[in-house]
Design an enzyme around this catalytic site. Sequence first.
Site, PDB file in Angstrom:
ATOM      1  N   ASN A  10       0.806  -1.223   0.000  1.00 31.57           N
ATOM      2  CA  ASN A  10       0.000   0.000   0.000  1.00 31.57           C
ATOM      3  C   ASN A  10       0.840   1.276   0.000  1.00 31.57           C
ATOM      4  O   ASN A  10       0.306   2.373   0.103  1.00 31.57           O
ATOM      5  CB  ASN A  10      -0.984  -0.001   1.182  1.00 31.57           C
ATOM      6  CG  ASN A  10      -0.288  -0.028   2.521  1.00 31.57           C
ATOM      7  OD1 ASN A  10       0.898  -0.334   2.599  1.00 31.57           O
ATOM      8  ND2 ASN A  10      -0.999   0.279   3.579  1.00 31.57           N
ATOM      9  N   CYS A  11       2.146   1.162  -0.149  1.00 30.34           N
ATOM     10  CA  CYS A  11       3.043   2.320  -0.184  1.00 30.34           C
ATOM     11  C   CYS A  11       2.999   2.966  -1.570  1.00 30.34           C
ATOM     12  O   CYS A  11       3.127   2.292  -2.585  1.00 30.34           O
ATOM     13  CB  CYS A  11       4.463   1.865   0.147  1.00 30.34           C
ATOM     14  SG  CYS A  11       5.717   3.135  -0.107  1.00 30.34           S
TER      15      CYS A  11
END
Length: 116
Positions: A10-11
């Site tokens: 999710n970065c």
Amino acid sequence: MNVKIFGIPNCGSVKKAKTFFEQNKIDYDFHDYKKLGVSQQNLEKWCKEFGWEKVLNKKGLTWRNLDEIIKIEVKDAASAIKLMKDNTSTIKRPVVESAKGNIIGFNEEEYEQLFI
């Protein structure tokens, strides 16, 4: 070319790196160190190559939310590696390894120079 991306899914920077490789039709393997952890050996190798100050992400929310006592105790590669091993979200993302070279973080120009 065998490319391995280390990071968390999710970065934003990891997503940009994955998109870069997909758009340029470069196959990669993704290592989610949130789920799979990261080895002492990899952390030592990255700290030696990039410097522990660059591998330890002091700009991120995780670092900012750490107790001040924990932050003060990070003085060298050994203490930084211990923190990063215990708290993988403090590792700068992504770390990309390939036969052409290794890179940390996402910078499109640097990726183009190295991989295209």
